[in-house]
Design a protein around this motif. Structure first.
Motif, PDB file in Angstrom:
ATOM      1  N   LEU A  29       0.869  -1.187   0.000  1.00  0.00           N
ATOM      2  CA  LEU A  29       0.000   0.000   0.000  1.00  0.00           C
ATOM      3  C   LEU A  29       0.904   1.234   0.000  1.00  0.00           C
ATOM      4  O   LEU A  29       1.778   1.358   0.861  1.00  0.00           O
ATOM      5  N   THR A  30       0.703   2.138  -0.933  1.00  0.00           N
ATOM      6  CA  THR A  30       1.553   3.331  -0.971  1.00  0.00           C
ATOM      7  C   THR A  30       1.158   4.293   0.155  1.00  0.00           C
ATOM      8  O   THR A  30       0.078   4.175   0.735  1.00  0.00           O
ATOM      9  N   LYS A  31       2.032   5.262   0.405  1.00  0.00           N
ATOM     10  CA  LYS A  31       1.715   6.253   1.439  1.00  0.00           C
ATOM     11  C   LYS A  31       0.494   7.072   1.038  1.00  0.00           C
ATOM     12  O   LYS A  31      -0.330   7.433   1.884  1.00  0.00           O
ATOM     13  N   ALA A  32       0.355   7.365  -0.248  1.00  0.00           N
ATOM     14  CA  ALA A  32      -0.827   8.115  -0.699  1.00  0.00           C
ATOM     15  C   ALA A  32      -2.089   7.281  -0.484  1.00  0.00           C
ATOM     16  O   ALA A  32      -3.132   7.807  -0.074  1.00  0.00           O
ATOM     17  N   GLU A  33      -2.002   5.973  -0.720  1.00  0.00           N
ATOM     18  CA  GLU A  33      -3.179   5.122  -0.503  1.00  0.00           C
ATOM     19  C   GLU A  33      -3.551   5.077   0.981  1.00  0.00           C
ATOM     20  O   GLU A  33      -4.734   5.053   1.338  1.00  0.00           O
ATOM     21  N   ARG A  34      -2.544   5.074   1.844  1.00  0.00           N
ATOM     22  CA  ARG A  34      -2.846   5.065   3.283  1.00  0.00           C
ATOM     23  C   ARG A  34      -3.565   6.357   3.692  1.00  0.00           C
ATOM     24  O   ARG A  34      -4.539   6.334   4.454  1.00  0.00           O
ATOM     25  N   GLU A  35      -3.074   7.475   3.151  1.00  0.00           N
ATOM     26  CA  GLU A  35      -3.733   8.741   3.481  1.00  0.00           C
ATOM     27  C   GLU A  35      -5.133   8.820   2.863  1.00  0.00           C
ATOM     28  O   GLU A  35      -6.028   9.455   3.411  1.00  0.00           O
ATOM     29  N   LEU A  36      -5.302   8.158   1.736  1.00  0.00           N
ATOM     30  CA  LEU A  36      -6.629   8.116   1.102  1.00  0.00           C
ATOM     31  C   LEU A  36      -7.641   7.462   2.045  1.00  0.00           C
ATOM     32  O   LEU A  36      -8.782   7.923   2.182  1.00  0.00           O
ATOM     33  N   VAL A  37      -7.230   6.385   2.696  1.00  0.00           N
ATOM     34  CA  VAL A  37      -8.104   5.721   3.669  1.00  0.00           C
ATOM     35  C   VAL A  37      -8.440   6.674   4.811  1.00  0.00           C
ATOM     36  O   VAL A  37      -9.597   6.783   5.244  1.00  0.00           O
ATOM     37  N   VAL A  38      -7.441   7.393   5.296  1.00  0.00           N
ATOM     38  CA  VAL A  38      -7.659   8.307   6.424  1.00  0.00           C
ATOM     39  C   VAL A  38      -8.630   9.418   6.042  1.00  0.00           C
ATOM     40  O   VAL A  38      -9.587   9.716   6.775  1.00  0.00           O
ATOM     41  N   VAL A  39      -8.420  10.027   4.889  1.00  0.00           N
ATOM     42  CA  VAL A  39      -9.250  11.171   4.506  1.00  0.00           C
ATOM     43  C   VAL A  39     -10.673  10.715   4.173  1.00  0.00           C
ATOM     44  O   VAL A  39     -11.655  11.375   4.546  1.00  0.00           O
ATOM     45  N   ALA A  40     -10.809   9.582   3.496  1.00  0.00           N
ATOM     46  CA  ALA A  40     -12.146   9.089   3.145  1.00  0.00           C
ATOM     47  C   ALA A  40     -12.959   8.765   4.397  1.00  0.00           C
ATOM     48  O   ALA A  40     -14.117   9.169   4.529  1.00  0.00           O
ATOM     49  N   THR A  41     -12.354   8.052   5.336  1.00  0.00           N
ATOM     50  CA  THR A  41     -13.134   7.660   6.513  1.00  0.00           C
ATOM     51  C   THR A  41     -13.335   8.843   7.454  1.00  0.00           C
ATOM     52  O   THR A  41     -14.388   8.964   8.084  1.00  0.00           O
ATOM     53  N   SER A  42     -12.364   9.742   7.525  1.00  0.00           N
ATOM     54  CA  SER A  42     -12.543  10.921   8.372  1.00  0.00           C
ATOM     55  C   SER A  42     -13.587  11.853   7.777  1.00  0.00           C
ATOM     56  O   SER A  42     -14.328  12.522   8.510  1.00  0.00           O
ATOM     57  N   GLY A  43     -13.668  11.906   6.457  1.00  0.00           N
ATOM     58  CA  GLY A  43     -14.735  12.677   5.814  1.00  0.00           C
ATOM     59  C   GLY A  43     -16.093  12.069   6.140  1.00  0.00           C
ATOM     60  O   GLY A  43     -17.044  12.776   6.498  1.00  0.00           O
TER      61      GLY A  43
END
Lengths: 192, 192, 192, 192, 192, 192
Positions: free
Chosen positions: C65-79
């Motif tokens: 999992l790339t670092k961008a993909e990890r942040e994608l999970v964070v931003v999507a679920t936090s949204g």
């Protein structure tokens, strides 16, 4: 590419009837670019014209609700409706109107608990109740707004803006309307 | 009493600008009475005018969606939004357009499972998805509609009507808009 | 003022145990400022230490999992959880990791329908299912993720990040955690 | 069979790093068996270590919240999240801590209306608000808790436990974590 | 104390009409105690009699649904409705009928994803759809059940049991019906 | 055609046991037609008999709740449950009992905000709380009802009717029960 602005065909300015071309040109001149909503709705000129008229009637109307307060209603309800175009485009306008580079992200992300003045909170609570749970909207919501000092004309304004953006959000979802790139940065930097 | 039509002041026909008075009079002449929505929205003539224009643009437009299908969208989404004025008033129109005295009660009470033709079901499913859960409305909803044979222009029509009544329902909830007594019985008896 | 960062007392760096002071200082040196979450959680050093360890275990882990993909999970679920701190702070990191100044606003506003690659969509769908409706999360969600090509270790990563930010979002809501002003603009301008 | 404990590979005690093996062995010695959560999370030792540290920080912390009250938060929020592992495992612990063989079934089945003392009710209401509807969690929830006599440190405790089990519940849903058979009967019979 | 069984007055066996006294006595003789539901509903003997008749008609009926399957429907839907009395009392019966001391806790805590046979899963999915979202229950739910091999008479049985416990759950919520202590342990120990 | 009344086989009057034939015939004689619910439930005579007994016990009972009030509970909760049969059939009865040709459409479309007397509002609020959100129904709902002047026996009546129609609505959804055409117009015209 034009086809990424909307799921449906979009209008070029030259395709529009003269009155719409003139109105959109004036907006584009002020903004520095043509907001995509006008090209997308331009696919149906009669609907675009009615939308512009409704918009001007509730957003440009003289009255005690400030322009920043009107945009607050738009961003709060569009955030609650997860409407990307309206959050990004009106978020930009809210930043400018409120002269606050951070308010739009805070309101759009969590309109329910963002820290606001009492008057702003009353405006947002009224708008959210009507936007999200219309079936149970009732006298108690109006009483809360009046208790916070909103006049009946202000209550109508909040309600009418909420109603217009219930429409607008759904047009944006229908068309998968893409925000112009320019909106993302507007109002975030000192003196723009 | 006038004050029970809406939570806000209502307009008398004579108070309205000439163009609106003329349009409302024409409607009243056809219906035999003045639908309350016009008196309630008449409190804000510019909003009433834009509403009428939007309404005509999506409800009276030439196109392949029939008038009964357009009313089906209105009654289904207004039922899902628990909007009494729109269900009662447009339920009457749906009964007349569809020449079916029972369809409106069935659609408004349960738009999700009411027995419809495949084309009607596709129209109603598309409308409900956009009306009730705009945040998750997406490509899959359009694909389902296309699979059922709806054209892209028909999809826009369904979406635009849904959007307009998302607005209209909220104006009715805001004002606690009372349906005229006449609507309740229209289209229920043979030959009306 | 310190007291606006959190509803609870916040820690000054000098108040923290040496190991935490060192870790936070290293982060602050890289970022140019001390993210408020560390001062707020610093009120409970043992909890801050465990949080940092969990964070590093799932966000800094080697893996596909790339670092961008990890942040994608964070931003999507936090949204989806309407968490202002996490959306603003991790939105900034996502912009930088993905080298895309607009992705965070689009993902946070509407993670359900934002246009993504198939792999990104599978990651976000898996994360949203677990974040928002844990009770019905099940084998079908894993099957969808595998069908999209995610390995079981990647599925665990997505799930573990989602779980950590279910915790993190709630700490932010509990404390009314305020995002540092610096986050709002990070990654929005060319070459920052 | 090992593979029914989790959807993912599980760790044998001997596979774990020495510090974890020691901690888990100590727990197993006290309980008479190794709770499955440790074998499942052991698939990722760094995550297991951070989880144990966070757990001890909020569950073993000195403070005025009793151990039974801490387990009440866990069972109430895990019940609201329909998390079988946490309800069964922490239900057992709650029965023991509260010396009440029936409280866990009542709390897990209906945390909203189960009969509790006023203080317990305030604890559970605060926890449920944060667990289930984080977006609207706000000052009013804290005010209610304070009105019921909770101190700010107790409020943090309730919130931090709720946050940790928001994580824990999701790990259990992700892995389809199976409760050990032993938990089901613990604390139900006189003197166990 | 009698007054903690229900929010309303409860009946003593001697107060009941002879036919009810006889039926309840027979049940109490079999169980070793009088389930509280009978004393609570006994406040309204005509309602108790109709309830018993409906119960026997759907729970004791000859047919291909096994007794364990009938209790599975009760526990799954009562779990989804957070009904403590029905979960505790029928959980006990399910443990006995299914000869499985752990099934009831698993089904009641998470009926959506608990591991079941395909036939049990089809039964539970049908029951949950009707119990929790009746408005959208429709032909697709029946098709799924038929695809899983349920006959139409079995589908009716599942639906009728679900409907009866929609009633029963609400009576329990209305009266705050307390489960008898005896239920909690029934079926949990070898050979009871 | 008989097969459009229900998804399942329906009973002819002659197929029914004598006691049921007699009861249904008496109802049909009063109404001028046989309500479809009796033919559909007649597929299972024991269930029909218990349903009739429960119905009479709560709907025909002597007590201070008027017959119009009882039907108000039925129409409000059936509207909230989107149950077409019960809304159409009991809407007709409500119009007659309340001698108001418009009340049923208003109550069924929006039971949450329809204008009612304070006593009617208390009755409907109590019923909706139990019908739609049984898990959180509790002491506060009873307190509100008592504050509005309802006696405990009236509260039981409201609750028991709500519970019975939770059952009845689900039987109607299960069977796709079609309302008789006659119901749609009953009570809408002067003097029927």
């Amino acid at each position: 590419m034009a086809d990424t602005i909307s799921r449906f065909p979009v209008a070029e300015l030259d395709d529009l009837p003269a009155d719409l071309r003139e109105r959109i040109t004036a907006i584009a001149d002020r903004s520095g670019f043509t907001p995509n909503v006008f090209r997308a709705l331009g696919h149906r000129p009669a609907e675009l014209r009615a939308f512009l008229d409704y918009h001007d009637a509730v957003m440009e109307r003289d009255g005690s609700l400030t322009k920043a307060e009107r945009e607050l209603v738009v961003v709060a309800t569009s955030g609650a409706n997860s409407c990307t175009y309206c959050v990004v485009a009106h978020g930009a306008i809210l930043r400018i109107r409120a002269k606050d580079p951070r308010i739009a992200d805070r309101v759009a992300t969590n309109p329910w608990t963002v820290e606001l003045t009492d008057r702003q909170r009353a405006i947002v609570d009224l708008a959210l109740a009507l936007a999200v749970e219309p079936a149970t909207f009732g006298a108690a919501d109006l009483d809360d707004a009046r208790d916070a000092g909103l006049t009946d004309e202000e209550i109508w304004d909040v309600g009418a803006i909420t109603a217009l953006f219930a429409l607008s959000n759904r047009i944006a979802h229908l068309t998968a309307l893409r925000p112009n790139d320019e909106f993302y940065l507007m109002g975030r930097l000192p003196r723009d």
